[in-house]
Design a protein around this motif. Structure first.
Motif, PDB file in Angstrom:
ATOM      1  N   GLY A  24       3.368 -37.610  67.280  1.00  0.00           N
ATOM      2  CA  GLY A  24       3.517 -37.526  65.840  1.00  0.00           C
ATOM      3  C   GLY A  24       4.456 -36.387  65.501  1.00  0.00           C
ATOM      4  O   GLY A  24       5.663 -36.540  65.426  1.00  0.00           O
ATOM      5  N   GLY A  25       3.880 -35.178  65.363  1.00  0.00           N
ATOM      6  CA  GLY A  25       4.709 -34.006  65.107  1.00  0.00           C
ATOM      7  C   GLY A  25       4.943 -33.154  66.334  1.00  0.00           C
ATOM      8  O   GLY A  25       5.565 -32.096  66.260  1.00  0.00           O
ATOM      9  N   GLY A  26       4.410 -33.582  67.489  1.00  0.00           N
ATOM     10  CA  GLY A  26       4.606 -32.833  68.724  1.00  0.00           C
ATOM     11  C   GLY A  26       3.821 -31.549  68.806  1.00  0.00           C
ATOM     12  O   GLY A  26       4.181 -30.625  69.550  1.00  0.00           O
ATOM     13  N   THR A  27       2.696 -31.457  68.077  1.00  0.00           N
ATOM     14  CA  THR A  27       1.935 -30.203  68.045  1.00  0.00           C
ATOM     15  C   THR A  27       0.668 -30.234  68.894  1.00  0.00           C
ATOM     16  O   THR A  27       0.033 -29.197  69.071  1.00  0.00           O
ATOM     17  CB  THR A  27       1.529 -29.860  66.601  1.00  0.00           C
ATOM     18  OG1 THR A  27       0.620 -30.859  66.109  1.00  0.00           O
ATOM     19  CG2 THR A  27       2.744 -29.798  65.691  1.00  0.00           C
ATOM     20  N   ARG A  28       0.279 -31.404  69.447  1.00  0.00           N
ATOM     21  CA  ARG A  28      -1.010 -31.509  70.130  1.00  0.00           C
ATOM     22  C   ARG A  28      -0.948 -32.074  71.549  1.00  0.00           C
ATOM     23  O   ARG A  28      -1.958 -32.107  72.246  1.00  0.00           O
ATOM     24  CB  ARG A  28      -1.977 -32.382  69.317  1.00  0.00           C
ATOM     25  CG  ARG A  28      -2.215 -31.856  67.936  1.00  0.00           C
ATOM     26  CD  ARG A  28      -3.223 -32.660  67.145  1.00  0.00           C
ATOM     27  NE  ARG A  28      -3.269 -32.162  65.788  1.00  0.00           N
ATOM     28  CZ  ARG A  28      -3.950 -31.084  65.420  1.00  0.00           C
ATOM     29  NH1 ARG A  28      -4.658 -30.408  66.310  1.00  0.00           N
ATOM     30  NH2 ARG A  28      -3.925 -30.669  64.166  1.00  0.00           N
ATOM     31  N   GLY A  29       0.205 -32.539  72.002  1.00  0.00           N
ATOM     32  CA  GLY A  29       0.275 -33.163  73.317  1.00  0.00           C
ATOM     33  C   GLY A  29      -0.091 -32.206  74.431  1.00  0.00           C
ATOM     34  O   GLY A  29       0.241 -31.016  74.388  1.00  0.00           O
ATOM     35  N   GLY A  91       2.443 -22.133  71.344  1.00  0.00           N
ATOM     36  CA  GLY A  91       3.818 -21.696  71.214  1.00  0.00           C
ATOM     37  C   GLY A  91       4.756 -22.809  70.782  1.00  0.00           C
ATOM     38  O   GLY A  91       5.871 -22.928  71.285  1.00  0.00           O
ATOM     39  N   ARG A  92       4.308 -23.632  69.829  1.00  0.00           N
ATOM     40  CA  ARG A  92       5.101 -24.778  69.368  1.00  0.00           C
ATOM     41  C   ARG A  92       5.422 -24.664  67.893  1.00  0.00           C
ATOM     42  O   ARG A  92       4.796 -23.912  67.152  1.00  0.00           O
ATOM     43  CB  ARG A  92       4.349 -26.084  69.632  1.00  0.00           C
ATOM     44  CG  ARG A  92       4.102 -26.348  71.103  1.00  0.00           C
ATOM     45  CD  ARG A  92       3.393 -27.658  71.299  1.00  0.00           C
ATOM     46  NE  ARG A  92       3.042 -27.852  72.703  1.00  0.00           N
ATOM     47  CZ  ARG A  92       2.285 -28.838  73.150  1.00  0.00           C
ATOM     48  NH1 ARG A  92       1.814 -29.733  72.295  1.00  0.00           N
ATOM     49  NH2 ARG A  92       2.000 -28.945  74.433  1.00  0.00           N
ATOM     50  N   GLN A  93       6.402 -25.451  67.481  1.00  0.00           N
ATOM     51  CA  GLN A  93       6.752 -25.559  66.073  1.00  0.00           C
ATOM     52  C   GLN A  93       6.201 -26.904  65.590  1.00  0.00           C
ATOM     53  O   GLN A  93       5.052 -27.196  65.758  1.00  0.00           O
ATOM     54  CB  GLN A  93       8.278 -25.469  65.913  1.00  0.00           C
ATOM     55  CG  GLN A  93       8.869 -24.170  66.444  1.00  0.00           C
ATOM     56  CD  GLN A  93       8.350 -22.945  65.725  1.00  0.00           C
ATOM     57  OE1 GLN A  93       8.237 -22.939  64.502  1.00  0.00           O
ATOM     58  NE2 GLN A  93       8.030 -21.896  66.473  1.00  0.00           N
ATOM     59  N   GLY A  94       7.028 -27.738  65.015  1.00  0.00           N
ATOM     60  CA  GLY A  94       6.590 -29.072  64.613  1.00  0.00           C
ATOM     61  C   GLY A  94       5.629 -29.044  63.435  1.00  0.00           C
ATOM     62  O   GLY A  94       5.231 -27.998  62.938  1.00  0.00           O
TER      63      GLY A  94
END
Length: 367
Positions: A24-29, A91-94
């Motif tokens: 989705g937003g690449g925040t949980r993978g 340590g992600r954005q998204g």
């Protein structure tokens, strides 16, 4: 690849000849398990139905979580399950999307009272591995027809199909909240205190232990009720020490987001265990830091880079997932191995819903 709507997504899947890493937003993978071309659902967005009086909201999967929370707050409502935000810890954005929330079954401290994300999910639309659009559940809470694919999709991390729309029940936001803090408890005493609180009639909506900070117990509701229940709970827990009362949000946003591990070097593990087992497992883990939530049923552990926590713990009842890896290619699986019987069921479901193995193949045992 970012389809603009459900029809375009279905067509992409029908003609696909490659694996997809769905996000989705690449925040949980999970780190170290992505495989294939990235397929984003963020283009399939928008709130399609919101009926505050019916406590129901329907949104396309790519809808930003922040948009949903803003719409609910305007009506004095909220998602029941207190969605965690792990961007700082990972340590992600998204930008988190509601489809990613449901695909990960992302649930915060309030799970002990309100249930997990899947317990608020009442309907789904998704595209399966053949490119067919599947609908299950509905827009009301009393829907009992057919197979319960709603619960199956929640927590499957996109390995069975790609969510395009979700229907959820929502709840009124509480008028007040208060947190009781107990100081100086070790892990075993903290679990005992949390168990006593959760077993009381005072409707505790959060029970966590943060070593060095305290053991925290939250009560929410109408102002007068919160005051009464907090006073009675403090009296019940007198044997564990004097309870200090904290007004407002207190430490819960940090606990929810696993904030103690943000910016700290090392690997972060998430253990789901029986609360009574948590203190012993923490002692065996050789943890550099830890945090207990859900009354001890959820344990966050920080280890040195590359330490295989499962090997350290040996056999135990529960599972350990590595959610942050210093080196995702170090050979340590992110997901806990499934028992053979469960693995066979998982493989059967994967073959039924995604016969070509297109979706998140490395997540096949994630749900």
């Amino acid at each position: 690849m970012r389809p603009a709507d459900e029809d375009e997504l279905a067509e992409v899947i029908r003609v696909a000849t490659t694996h997809f890493s769905v996000q989705g937003g690449g925040t949980r993978g999970l780190e170290g398990v992505a495989a294939g071309a990235v397929l984003e659902t963020g283009g399939i967005a928008g709130i399609t139905l919101y009926e505050p009086g019916a406590l129901t909201l329907v949104a396309r999967a790519g809808t930003p979580l922040a948009e949903i929370e803003t719409a609910l707050a305007a009506e004095g409502q909220r998602l029941p399950f207190e969605v965690p935000d792990f961007r700082a810890m990972l340590g992600r954005q998204g930008e988190s999307t509601i489809g990613g929330v449901m695909a990960a079954n992302a649930s915060g401290p309030r799970r002990v009272q309100a249930g997990a994300a899947r317990d608020s999910l009442i309907g789904v639309r998704f595209v399966d591995g053949r490119g067919d659009v599947i609908r299950n559940g509905g827009r009301v809470m009393k829907n009992v027809t057919g197979y319960d694919l709603v619960k199956l999709m929640a927590g499957s991390r996109g390995s069975l199909g790609i969510l395009t729309e979700v229907s959820m029940k929502v709840l009124p936001a509480p008028e007040a909240q208060a947190t009781l803090s107990l100081a100086g408890l070790d892990d075993a005493r903290a679990v005992a205190a949390m168990s006593a609180a959760l077993g009381s009639p005072f409707e505790v909506s959060g029970a966590a232990h943060w070593p060095g900070r305290g053991t925290f117990l939250r009560i929410e509701g109408f102002t007068a009720s919160v005051a009464y229940r907090a006073e009675r709970l403090a009296a019940l827990l007198a044997g564990f020490g004097r309870a200090e009362r904290i007004e407002g949000a207190g430490p819960w946003p940090e606990i929810r987001d696993a904030a103690p591990f943000a910016g700290r070097a090392g690997d972060v593990w998430r253990l789901s265990v029986k609360p009574s087992d948590a203190p012993g497992l923490i002692a065996r883990a050789g943890a550099e830091a830890h945090l207990m939530d859900w009354g001890g049923g959820l344990v966050w552990i920080l280890t040195a880079p590359g330490a295989d926590l499962r090997t350290r713990l040996g056999g135990f009842s529960g599972h350990a997932t590595r959610v942050r890896a210093t080196d995702p290619a170090d050979g340590i699986p992110a997901l806990h191995p499934e028992p053979p019987a469960v693995a066979a069921l998982t493989a059967g479901l994967k073959n039924r819903f995604d016969p070509r193995g297109l979706f998140n193949p490395a997540h096949a045992g994630a749900f």
